[in-house]
Design an enzyme around this catalytic site. Sequence first.
Site: not given
Ligand code: FES
Length: 144
Positions: A35, A104
């Site tokens: 991400c 996360c």
């Molecule tokens: Fe990767 Fe939140 S989407 S840390």
Amino acid sequence: MALYSEKVMDHFRNPRNVGVIEDADGVGEVGNAKCGDIMKIYLKIENDVIVDVKFETFGCGSAIASSSMATELIKGKPVSEALALTNKAVVEALDGLPAHKLHCSVLAEEAIKSALKDYYDKNGIEYDRSQFPDCESCGHCGEE
Ligand code: FES
């Protein structure tokens, strides 16, 4: 049911312990390759207690809420307790995260561990290396 709990929204909107500790005893920075989010944790440690902790997170709302909650959970605690903090405990304290946002909270656990490892390394403190798995063996980066 709402996607995010009130606690997540609260910590996202009013994150606790945001910032930098200039003379930190340990600094940890981790990122999730998938991400692209990055989390940095600063620790001030006295007599084996986390007397202060701050974070900078460049990432999604769940990453910000996770870092905020994680810093609250370790502030004032002994180093050993901070080291034992799991992403699961962070998620529970936030009253849950959606499945695709669990990674996360993993970032928060890893950032704290990385900052503690930095503290140990800087102070020449012996530690059990198995508590800090290396990048190759962890596999979190590929997790959803
Ligand atoms: Fe990767 Fe939140 S989407 S840390």
